[in-house]
Design a protein around this motif. Structure first.
Motif, PDB file in Angstrom:
ATOM      1  N   LYS A   1      50.493  33.757 -38.723  1.00  0.00           N
ATOM      2  CA  LYS A   1      51.423  33.601 -37.610  1.00  0.00           C
ATOM      3  C   LYS A   1      52.855  33.453 -38.117  1.00  0.00           C
ATOM      4  O   LYS A   1      53.094  32.845 -39.159  1.00  0.00           O
ATOM      5  CB  LYS A   1      51.062  32.360 -36.780  1.00  0.00           C
ATOM      6  N   ALA A   2      53.777  33.992 -37.356  1.00  0.00           N
ATOM      7  CA  ALA A   2      55.199  33.785 -37.665  1.00  0.00           C
ATOM      8  C   ALA A   2      55.538  32.318 -37.456  1.00  0.00           C
ATOM      9  O   ALA A   2      54.984  31.658 -36.575  1.00  0.00           O
ATOM     10  CB  ALA A   2      56.057  34.660 -36.757  1.00  0.00           C
ATOM     11  N   ALA A   3      56.458  31.790 -38.265  1.00  0.00           N
ATOM     12  CA  ALA A   3      56.779  30.360 -38.234  1.00  0.00           C
ATOM     13  C   ALA A   3      57.279  29.914 -36.862  1.00  0.00           C
ATOM     14  O   ALA A   3      56.931  28.837 -36.387  1.00  0.00           O
ATOM     15  CB  ALA A   3      57.822  30.041 -39.296  1.00  0.00           C
ATOM     16  N   HIS A   4      58.078  30.765 -36.201  1.00  0.00           N
ATOM     17  CA  HIS A   4      58.656  30.340 -34.917  1.00  0.00           C
ATOM     18  C   HIS A   4      57.597  30.194 -33.830  1.00  0.00           C
ATOM     19  O   HIS A   4      57.779  29.436 -32.870  1.00  0.00           O
ATOM     20  CB  HIS A   4      59.739  31.333 -34.475  1.00  0.00           C
ATOM     21  N   ILE A   5      56.486  30.911 -33.954  1.00  0.00           N
ATOM     22  CA  ILE A   5      55.417  30.821 -32.947  1.00  0.00           C
ATOM     23  C   ILE A   5      54.787  29.434 -32.958  1.00  0.00           C
ATOM     24  O   ILE A   5      54.366  28.926 -31.916  1.00  0.00           O
ATOM     25  CB  ILE A   5      54.346  31.912 -33.204  1.00  0.00           C
ATOM     26  N   MET A   6      54.749  28.810 -34.133  1.00  0.00           N
ATOM     27  CA  MET A   6      54.112  27.492 -34.250  1.00  0.00           C
ATOM     28  C   MET A   6      55.099  26.349 -34.017  1.00  0.00           C
ATOM     29  O   MET A   6      54.746  25.190 -34.171  1.00  0.00           O
ATOM     30  CB  MET A   6      53.449  27.352 -35.623  1.00  0.00           C
ATOM     31  N   ASP A   7      56.334  26.701 -33.642  1.00  0.00           N
ATOM     32  CA  ASP A   7      57.321  25.674 -33.306  1.00  0.00           C
ATOM     33  C   ASP A   7      57.420  25.569 -31.791  1.00  0.00           C
ATOM     34  O   ASP A   7      56.839  26.368 -31.047  1.00  0.00           O
ATOM     35  CB  ASP A   7      58.674  26.039 -33.911  1.00  0.00           C
ATOM     36  N   VAL A   8      58.165  24.582 -31.322  1.00  0.00           N
ATOM     37  CA  VAL A   8      58.291  24.372 -29.883  1.00  0.00           C
ATOM     38  C   VAL A   8      59.110  25.490 -29.242  1.00  0.00           C
ATOM     39  O   VAL A   8      59.944  26.120 -29.894  1.00  0.00           O
ATOM     40  CB  VAL A   8      58.936  23.004 -29.571  1.00  0.00           C
ATOM     41  N   ASN A   9      58.846  25.722 -27.963  1.00  0.00           N
ATOM     42  CA  ASN A   9      59.590  26.707 -27.194  1.00  0.00           C
ATOM     43  C   ASN A   9      60.766  26.006 -26.508  1.00  0.00           C
ATOM     44  O   ASN A   9      60.602  24.933 -25.922  1.00  0.00           O
ATOM     45  CB  ASN A   9      58.655  27.333 -26.150  1.00  0.00           C
ATOM     46  N   ASP A  10      61.953  26.604 -26.591  1.00  0.00           N
ATOM     47  CA  ASP A  10      63.157  25.964 -26.059  1.00  0.00           C
ATOM     48  C   ASP A  10      63.043  25.673 -24.568  1.00  0.00           C
ATOM     49  O   ASP A  10      63.460  24.604 -24.094  1.00  0.00           O
ATOM     50  CB  ASP A  10      64.382  26.847 -26.320  1.00  0.00           C
ATOM     51  N   GLU A  11      62.505  26.613 -23.802  1.00  0.00           N
ATOM     52  CA  GLU A  11      62.383  26.406 -22.364  1.00  0.00           C
ATOM     53  C   GLU A  11      61.394  25.285 -22.056  1.00  0.00           C
ATOM     54  O   GLU A  11      61.594  24.498 -21.123  1.00  0.00           O
ATOM     55  CB  GLU A  11      61.935  27.699 -21.672  1.00  0.00           C
ATOM     56  N   ALA A  12      60.310  25.202 -22.849  1.00  0.00           N
ATOM     57  CA  ALA A  12      59.330  24.126 -22.658  1.00  0.00           C
ATOM     58  C   ALA A  12      59.971  22.767 -22.928  1.00  0.00           C
ATOM     59  O   ALA A  12      59.685  21.784 -22.234  1.00  0.00           O
ATOM     60  CB  ALA A  12      58.125  24.340 -23.577  1.00  0.00           C
TER      61      ALA A  12
END
Length: 280
Positions: A192-203
């Protein structure tokens, strides 16, 4: 980052609440267990500490409270969890509340285990009011909505029917299932790409909408972020074993503390991220 030891030695009367996450304790990593016991000793030395929050992934894996509760008295005497429970009980007797939240690794943790030391299992999100400030506490995995496969898995695992099904299997079968799930998770995360496992800004924006600040762990990316123009997102760090191949390994973690100035209004408090380290 400041060091937590500095706060204990120079400002012990100001630390009122401590926040930790992602310890991933297991018998396979005794250094992490010893570091947690060291932190509890530090907490016992804080004269006005009122709460200890454990915001998920306290354990690397948890297959059910009965794995410990069904042990004989003799087996408990030598079990790695027993010193931990005893120290937590000391802290609770001293007057410090111990509030425990589920993580993605220990979602089968139950109130019966927490009862052993007088702890309380809390739901997420948890609203913590300090004076006029409201902090939203959660583990953090629910904010990683870009990882759609994980969110589907999370929804299934947090379902009461799924948990009932798992807890009615034998301990041996549960261990095997947990190990298989852990291996599959490691394989999936590697691709997985690193950003996918980080929080989503809108969330994050949605989560902090009715609070003054957001506090979570899970991502293993400790830092202070600007969630919106006027609200912060505090991320706790995972507990890491450093220099493990040397004679003096160190456990390091970024934890949270709520500080109240001893000479000011007790309703006015500041939240800080600090570095905790322990030689093991």
């Amino acid at each position: 980052m400041q060091t937590f030891n500095h706060l204990i030695t120079t400002r012990p009367h100001e630390v009122r609440q401590v926040f930790i996450s992602d310890l991933h304790l297991s018998p396979e990593e005794p250094a992490l267990v010893q570091a947690f016991l060291a932190l509890l000793d530090d907490c016992l030395a804080l004269p006005v500490l009122k709460r200890l929050f454990i915001l998920g992934d306290w354990f690397e894996v948890w297959i059910g409270d009965d794995a410990y509760l069904t042990l004989s008295d003799d087996a408990r005497q030598t079990h790695w969890l027993t010193p931990l429970i005893a120290k937590l009980k000391q802290l609770r007797i001293k007057g410090c509340e111990i509030l425990v939240m589920h993580g993605n690794r220990d979602f089968l943790l139950g109130q019966p285990f927490c009862n052993l030391f007088g702890g309380e299992l809390i739901d997420e999100p948890y609203n913590l009011a300090v004076g006029q400030q409201h902090y939203r506490l959660e583990h953090g995995d629910a904010l990683c909505i870009d990882d759609k496969k994980y969110q589907f898995f999370r929804k299934i695992m947090r379902n009461r029917l799924t948990q009932w099904y798992l807890l009615n299997k034998s301990l041996e079968k549960r261990l095997a299932i947990a190990e298989k799930m852990r291996q599959k998770s490691q394989q999936n995360n590697a691709n997985k790409a690193a950003h996918i496992m980080d929080v989503n800004d809108e969330a994050v924006i949605q989560a902090v909408a009715s609070s003054n600040a957001l506090l979570h762990g899970h991502t293993h990316r400790p830092d202070i972020h600007q969630a919106t123009t006027d609200k912060k997102r505090y991320v706790l760090g995972d507990w890491r074993l450093l220099n493990k191949d040397t004679r003096k390994p160190t456990v390091s973690a970024v934890i949270g503390v709520m500080i109240t100035n001893a000479h000011s209004d007790s309703n006015k408090a500041n939240f800080e991220l600090v570095e905790f380290s322990s030689l093991v």
